[in-house]
Scaffold this active site. Structure first.
Site, PDB file in Angstrom:
ATOM      1  CE  LYS A  39       0.523  -2.115   3.883  1.00 44.38           C
ATOM      2  NZ  LYS A  39       0.205  -3.375   4.517  1.00 44.38           N
ATOM      3  CD  GLU A  89      -9.436  -6.746  -3.008  1.00 43.72           C
ATOM      4  OE1 GLU A  89     -10.073  -6.521  -4.042  1.00 43.72           O
ATOM      5  OE2 GLU A  89      -9.675  -6.175  -1.922  1.00 43.72           O
ATOM      6  CB  VAL A 119      -7.166  -1.848   1.307  1.00 45.51           C
ATOM      7  CG1 VAL A 119      -8.115  -1.272   2.356  1.00 45.51           C
ATOM      8  CG2 VAL A 119      -6.384  -0.741   0.620  1.00 45.51           C
ATOM      9  CB  ILE A 178     -11.630  -7.576   3.711  1.00 44.46           C
ATOM     10  CG1 ILE A 178     -11.573  -8.012   5.169  1.00 44.46           C
ATOM     11  CG2 ILE A 178     -13.004  -7.027   3.365  1.00 44.46           C
ATOM     12  CD1 ILE A 178     -11.791  -6.866   6.154  1.00 44.46           C
ATOM     13  N   GLY A 186       3.495 -11.485  12.618  1.00 42.68           N
ATOM     14  CA  GLY A 186       3.567 -11.148  11.196  1.00 42.68           C
ATOM     15  C   GLY A 186       2.594 -10.085  10.749  1.00 42.68           C
ATOM     16  CD  GLU A 202       3.346  -2.744   6.661  1.00 49.88           C
ATOM     17  OE1 GLU A 202       4.102  -2.752   5.687  1.00 49.88           O
ATOM     18  OE2 GLU A 202       2.330  -3.455   6.721  1.00 49.88           O
ATOM     19  CE  LYS A 211      -3.441  -1.533   5.113  1.00 45.31           C
ATOM     20  NZ  LYS A 211      -3.255  -2.179   6.415  1.00 45.31           N
ATOM     21  N   GLY A 232      -1.569 -10.637   8.440  1.00 45.26           N
ATOM     22  CA  GLY A 232      -1.097 -12.009   8.630  1.00 45.26           C
ATOM     23  C   GLY A 232      -0.823 -12.635   7.274  1.00 45.26           C
TER      24      GLY A 232
HETATM   25  P1  NDP Z   1       8.414  -9.552   5.429  1.00 43.41           P
HETATM   26  O1  NDP Z   1       9.313  -8.528   6.021  1.00 43.41           O
HETATM   27  O2  NDP Z   1       7.989 -10.724   6.236  1.00 43.41           O
HETATM   28  O3  NDP Z   1       9.100 -10.123   4.092  1.00 43.41           O
HETATM   29  C1  NDP Z   1       9.708  -9.314   3.135  1.00 43.41           C
HETATM   30  C2  NDP Z   1      10.399 -10.226   2.137  1.00 43.41           C
HETATM   31  O4  NDP Z   1      10.849  -9.451   1.049  1.00 43.41           O
HETATM   32  C3  NDP Z   1      11.619 -10.957   2.697  1.00 43.41           C
HETATM   33  O5  NDP Z   1      11.670 -12.265   2.190  1.00 43.41           O
HETATM   34  C4  NDP Z   1      12.790 -10.135   2.153  1.00 43.41           C
HETATM   35  O6  NDP Z   1      13.957 -10.899   1.932  1.00 43.41           O
HETATM   36  C5  NDP Z   1      12.217  -9.709   0.816  1.00 43.41           C
HETATM   37  N1  NDP Z   1      12.805  -8.462   0.325  1.00 43.41           N
HETATM   38  C6  NDP Z   1      12.755  -7.240   0.904  1.00 43.41           C
HETATM   39  N2  NDP Z   1      13.390  -6.349   0.133  1.00 43.41           N
HETATM   40  C7  NDP Z   1      13.835  -7.016  -0.957  1.00 43.41           C
HETATM   41  C8  NDP Z   1      14.577  -6.655  -2.083  1.00 43.41           C
HETATM   42  N3  NDP Z   1      14.992  -5.407  -2.270  1.00 43.41           N
HETATM   43  N4  NDP Z   1      14.875  -7.607  -2.997  1.00 43.41           N
HETATM   44  C9  NDP Z   1      14.458  -8.887  -2.827  1.00 43.41           C
HETATM   45  N5  NDP Z   1      13.753  -9.281  -1.757  1.00 43.41           N
HETATM   46  C10 NDP Z   1      13.438  -8.364  -0.841  1.00 43.41           C
HETATM   47  O7  NDP Z   1       7.147  -8.745   4.871  1.00 43.41           O
HETATM   48  P2  NDP Z   1       5.626  -9.223   4.786  1.00 43.41           P
HETATM   49  O8  NDP Z   1       5.553 -10.510   4.075  1.00 43.41           O
HETATM   50  O9  NDP Z   1       4.985  -9.083   6.109  1.00 43.41           O
HETATM   51  O10 NDP Z   1       4.996  -8.040   3.873  1.00 43.41           O
HETATM   52  C11 NDP Z   1       5.307  -7.952   2.515  1.00 43.41           C
HETATM   53  C12 NDP Z   1       4.453  -6.869   1.859  1.00 43.41           C
HETATM   54  O11 NDP Z   1       3.083  -7.183   2.043  1.00 43.41           O
HETATM   55  C13 NDP Z   1       4.642  -5.446   2.417  1.00 43.41           C
HETATM   56  O12 NDP Z   1       4.464  -4.522   1.385  1.00 43.41           O
HETATM   57  C14 NDP Z   1       3.482  -5.325   3.394  1.00 43.41           C
HETATM   58  O13 NDP Z   1       3.070  -3.983   3.567  1.00 43.41           O
HETATM   59  C15 NDP Z   1       2.407  -6.089   2.656  1.00 43.41           C
HETATM   60  N6  NDP Z   1       1.361  -6.627   3.500  1.00 43.41           N
HETATM   61  C16 NDP Z   1       1.693  -7.367   4.601  1.00 43.41           C
HETATM   62  C17 NDP Z   1       0.706  -7.890   5.385  1.00 43.41           C
HETATM   63  C18 NDP Z   1       1.020  -8.679   6.602  1.00 43.41           C
HETATM   64  O14 NDP Z   1       0.082  -8.937   7.371  1.00 43.41           O
HETATM   65  N7  NDP Z   1       2.263  -9.074   6.832  1.00 43.41           N
HETATM   66  C19 NDP Z   1      -0.720  -7.677   5.067  1.00 43.41           C
HETATM   67  C20 NDP Z   1      -0.955  -6.887   3.878  1.00 43.41           C
HETATM   68  C21 NDP Z   1       0.063  -6.382   3.137  1.00 43.41           C
HETATM   69  P3  NDP Z   1      14.735 -11.618   3.162  1.00 43.41           P
HETATM   70  O15 NDP Z   1      13.841 -12.766   3.563  1.00 43.41           O
HETATM   71  O16 NDP Z   1      16.028 -12.098   2.564  1.00 43.41           O
HETATM   72  O17 NDP Z   1      14.891 -10.591   4.222  1.00 43.41           O
HETATM   73  N1  HSE Z   2       0.866  -3.865   8.914  1.00 44.19           N
HETATM   74  C1  HSE Z   2      -0.414  -4.020   8.316  1.00 44.19           C
HETATM   75  C2  HSE Z   2      -1.444  -4.158   9.394  1.00 44.19           C
HETATM   76  C3  HSE Z   2      -0.440  -5.237   7.440  1.00 44.19           C
HETATM   77  O1  HSE Z   2      -1.080  -4.321  10.560  1.00 44.19           O
HETATM   78  O2  HSE Z   2      -2.629  -4.085   9.091  1.00 44.19           O
HETATM   79  C4  HSE Z   2      -1.741  -5.364   6.681  1.00 44.19           C
HETATM   80  O3  HSE Z   2      -1.845  -4.375   5.710  1.00 44.19           O
END
Ligand code: NDP
Ligand code: HSE
Length: 432
Positions: free
Chosen positions: A107, A131, A134, A138, A189, A192, A207, A305
């Site tokens: 986002k 999708e 946000v 949902i 998880g 951010e 969002k 999550g």
């Molecule tokens: P994490 O921090 O758990 O994972 C990020 C991943 O991206 C890691 O595997 C990291 O590598 C990799 N990474 C980061 N930067 C780079 C880069 N420059 N090149 C290659 N790989 C990269 O994040 P999340 O999974 O929690 O979140 C991911 C996205 O989803 C974010 O934009 C977040 O805002 C969005 N999001 C998250 C939600 C949640 O509940 N977690 C819900 C909705 C959206 P490495 O493992 O080597 O560190």
């Molecule tokens: N950090 C965000 C939250 C992830 O807590 O809602 C989902 O967008």
């Protein structure tokens, strides 16, 4: 005729990326995925920053740190679940210029560059879907874009950040302290990479900006959103709210103001205990939409999550794959952009203020005088504690927000006041 294979690359192997990989490779979901995509999907690779770190749940053979190599492997769909702005924006631009459709949960990126990225996708015959950005699982963006496309929306208001809702729920129901509740949200998880995005309201603001685009046709990126976080909220505020029949929730709001204006805000608010949003707890999110003809609608679900978010990402991947197979792409959403932004100070609300004061004669009249000078009328006042611990809690009548903000500034400068704690809007009715 043999169906084509849709080649999918993923950047990000964290909470969301890992859950997505597991969904994509789950043999029990294979037939449903092929049906949804109208073709088999091939997972080409998963880019992460550091392949030497353990990435449980992702086969080592899929992992790579060579993002450029992944981008140049004849992808149909790129999934970006890495987060942050750069270098991710450059990766997304590169993919779109190659005509590769992009699905992202980011986002922050969409709120900063979504308008330009959507245009880039369009001119290159690709899709840009977001999708999961946000409300986690949902499907609120699809609902606004499709089901409610012809409806006049008056307001979209909701709990759209799982981390802050988890923290506030823990503080309210278990009396947890802020720091330990945040640490739990991180371990689960929800948070951010930099949790200040959650607790300072940046995530909700991004969002709100996206919701405003789909509800009101305003720009997808770069527009203003008034923002306040939850870091100033203390246990005493949570207790006061409970005693008074409210709970404190972090809200995102996008609403029409008259015929020509739109307000976008991210801030905590005291919500009456009988309000449907009051019982949305933990990482759950809920979004209220008020349409002129549809009346009120509400969506509820896991807002954060890995697994819930990955379901929304997968839905977008299937849509993008289906479009590839049929040789089409969605035209980016555009609507009535004539609504102007109304600053938060121009709106009125009931407010709760908590003020630490010196416990001595004349203090109350000093403080009351400051409210009066700014035209803010006091509905009720409560004193707790004595001496160094003295605290005044006020509820105002409905007042212009700019007058309340000016009151806070003068209170902070007053010799009678030690510190101003929370200044929180109060939602008066269920459909205020
Ligand atoms: P994490 O921090 O758990 O994972 C990020 C991943 O991206 C890691 O595997 C990291 O590598 C990799 N990474 C980061 N930067 C780079 C880069 N420059 N090149 C290659 N790989 C990269 O994040 P999340 O999974 O929690 O979140 C991911 C996205 O989803 C974010 O934009 C977040 O805002 C969005 N999001 C998250 C939600 C949640 O509940 N977690 C819900 C909705 C959206 P490495 O493992 O080597 O560190
Ligand atoms: N950090 C965000 C939250 C992830 O807590 O809602 C989902 O967008």
């Amino acid at each position: 005729m043999e169906r084509p294979v849709v080649r999918v690359g993923v950047i990000g192997g964290g909470f969301v990326g890992t859950a997505l990989v597991q969904l994509l490779l789950d043999p029990t979901r294979h037939a449903a995925i092929v049906d949804g995509a109208t073709a088999p999907l091939e997972l080409v690779g998963v880019a992460v920053r550091d392949t030497s770190k353990p990435h449980p749940g992702i086969e080592a053979a899929l992992l790579t740190s060579d993002v450029d190599g992944l981008l140049s492997s004849d992808l149909d769909v790129l999934v970006e679940v890495a987060g942050g702005i750069e270098p991710v924006r450059t990766y997304v631009e590169t993919a779109l210029k190659l005509g590769v459709s992009v699905v992202t949960a980011n986002k922050a990126l969409i709120a900063e560059s979504g308008t330009e990225l959507a245009q880039l996708a369009h001119v290159n015959g690709a899709d840009l879907f977001y999708e999961a950005a946000v409300g986690g699982a949902i499907p609120i963006l699809r609902a606004l874009r499709s089901s409610l496309a012809g409806e006049r929306i008056n307001r979209v208001m909701g709990i759209v950040n799982g981390t802050t809702n988890y923290i506030l729920t823990k503080m309210t129901s278990e009396g947890s302290d802020y720091a330990s509740a945040l640490a739990e949200a991180q371990a689960l998880g929800y948070a951010e990479a930099d949790p200040s995005a959650d607790v300072e309201g940046f995530d909700v603001a991004a969002k709100v900006q996206i919701l405003s685009t789909l509800a009101f046709g305003t720009r997808l990126s770069g527009d203003e959103v008034a923002r306040e976080g939850i870091t100033g909220i203390r246990a005493v505020d949570v207790e006061y709210a409970l005693r008074s029949g409210y709970v404190i929730k972090m809200l995102g709001v996008a609403e029409r103001v008259g015929d020509t204006g739109v307000s976008r805000r991210a801030h905590p608010a005291m919500v009456p205990a009988r309000h449907p949003l009051a019982s949305v707890n933990g990482p759950m999110n809920a979004v209220f939409v008020e349409g002129v003809k549809s009346g009120p609608l509400m969506w509820l679900g896991q807002g954060a999550g890995g697994e819930p978010t990955a379901t929304a990402v997968l839905g977008d991947v299937l849509d993008a794959a289906r479009n590839r197979v049929s040789g089409r792409h969605d035209v980016p959403f555009s609507g009535d952009t004539s609504l102007h932004y109304v600053p938060a100070g121009e709106l009125s609300s009931v407010f709760y203020l908590s003020i630490d004061v010196l416990d001595r004669p004349g203090v109350l009249s000093d403080v009351a005088g400051i409210f009066g000078r700014h035209d803010v009328s006091i509905r009720s006042m409560d004193q707790s504690g004595f001496g160094d611990e003295a605290r005044l809690s006020f509820l105002t009548h409905r007042a212009l927000s700019s007058d309340v903000f000016a009151t806070v500034e003068e209170l902070k400068a007053s010799a009678s006041v030690e510190s101003v704690g929370a200044c929180i809007r109060v939602i008066d009715g269920v459909f205020e």
